[in-house]
Enzyme design. Structure first.
Site: not given
Ligand SMILES: *Cc1c(COP(=O)(O)O)cnc(C)c1O
Length: 393
Positions: A151, A199, A237, A325
């Site tokens: 990421n 996600s 749910t 920072c």
């Molecule tokens: C954003 C992200 C997550 C977390 O996902 P959420 O749905 O925000 O909890 C996990 N792994 C990577 C590589 C991500 O970029």
């Protein structure tokens, strides 16, 4: 002022079609999918339809998809779920040092509870060597977890090779593919993946919904216990509206990967070329080829990234800093450190992440602004430097 949003690796705007898919379940179709009446059946139908669309995006069977509250929960469920279900087989997990905190902190938690974890290093491009995975395995290894795409710098890991090694040794293989969905091809069978996290909000779906793919035959223990929803893997749910939105996002993602990603890659490459040509000493992070098409991480030596981010923000440009920072010191990201990027360079790391909403004009404006901001800050930092003070801008 118009916003130029270049932070799609943090989150993405909801696609209008996704919102449209969600609205009925926030209004009149409010049934509980477990109810036997017509409203319940309608909700159940939406959940199962969405499950099929998610499965189609990653080459899985619908029965192998478990809805979760997002990427963080999916990673926790995979890792903690395996650690609990396989505790009689062993107590060793192999992962990498550049994982998202949702994986790293889960592993650290397990370390405090009797599990041994090997954190594999990466090369300067952020690549995990599959041979290192092989060498790290012991007869006590119960899980390998290496992310598909990083990421922070966008590096795409050699997942198929790692998957093959895991399959040869009969060890479950989990991959965090949260940054991959909607950007690069994923196929759990082709890549020998046993567990995979996604996600929705990272590819134009709503926040707070995701999935864990669990290959048929892989046993994990649930974290949440209760009504037995999701095949007893995730009680509670179902978040019907968000699940419907995620399904729509997956359907759109198939088209995006096939058609739109090339346009995004071209804009990214143009941005990279512009800033590399003009900013002296600029470093492009991540693998030159094996990299997400929408991601550009650059480091400007001797300048604080947070200042660049703030200055760009005043011009309506939204990007992320690769380091945080805190008063007088700079916290360098674990990913950049692992890649061996010197502190002085890493502290000036800015991540641009593009999406389908961006236009070539916006990219031109972002490149121009970035160059101007960096030049201004360079002059300022030279003056500061000559005065002998080192402030965290
Ligand atoms: C954003 C992200 C997550 C977390 O996902 P959420 O749905 O925000 O909890 C996990 N792994 C990577 C590589 C991500 O970029």
């Amino acid at each position: 002022m118009k916003t130029v949003y270049l932070d799609h690796c943090a989150t993405t705007p909801l696609h209008p079609d996704v919102l449209k898919a969600m609205l009925p379940f926030l209004r009149h179709s409010f049934g509980n999918p477990s109810s036997a009446h017509a409203l319940g059946r309608k909700a159940r139908e939406a959940v199962e339809k969405a499950r099929g669309k998610v499965a189609a995006l990653i080459g899985a069977n619908a029965a192998e998809i478990v809805f979760t509250s997002g990427g963080t929960e999916a990673n926790n469920l995979a890792i903690q779920g395996i650690a609990r279900a396989r505790k009689d087989r062993g107590n060793h997990i192999v992962t990498s040092i550049i994982e998202h905190h949702a994986v790293l902190k889960t592993c650290q938690y397990l370390e405090r509870n009797g599990i041994t974890v090997t954190y594999l290093p990466v090369d300067r491009h952020g690549i995990v060597n599959p041979e290192d995975v092989r060498k790290a395995l012991t007869d006590k290894t119960i899980l390998i977890s290496v992310m598909h795409t990083n990421n922070e710098v966008g590096t795409i890991e050699p997942i198929s090779e790692i998957g093959r090694i895991a399959a040869e040794r009969g060890i479950p293989f989990h991959t965090d593919a949260v940054q991959s969905a909607g950007k690069v091809h994923i196929d759990v069978k082709e890549m020998s993946i046993d567990l995979l996290s996604i996600s929705a909000h990272k590819f134009h779906g709503p926040k707070g919904i995701g999935i864990l793919y669990i290959r048929e035959g892989i046993k994990i223990d649930p974290i949440l216990h209760g009504g037995g929803q999701e095949g007893d893997m995730r009680s509670g749910t179902e978040n019907v509206a968000s699940i419907a939105g995620l399904g729509k996002a997956c359907e759109l993602a198939k088209e995006t990967v096939a058609v739109r990603m090339d346009e995004i890659r071209k804009m990214r490459d143009a941005l990279e070329e512009r800033v590399s040509a003009v900013v002296p000493g600029l470093v492009v992070n991540g693998h030159p080829l094996s990299r997400l098409p929408n991601c550009l991480s650059v480091s400007v030596p001797a300048i604080m990234a947070e200042t660049i981010v703030r200055d760009l923000d005043t011009r309506g440009i939204a990007v992320s800093a690769g380091s945080a920072c805190t008063s007088h010191s700079v916290e360098i990201s674990h990913v950049l450190s692992a890649m061996g990027i010197p502190r002085e360079t890493a502290q000036g790391t800015v991540r641009f992440s593009l999406g389908i909403i961006n236009t070539p004009d916006e990219i031109e404006y972002a490149a121009f602004s970035f160059i101007e901001v960096v030049e201004k800050l360079k002059t300022l930092s030279e003056i500061e430097g000559s005065l002998g003070s080192r402030r965290c801008y």
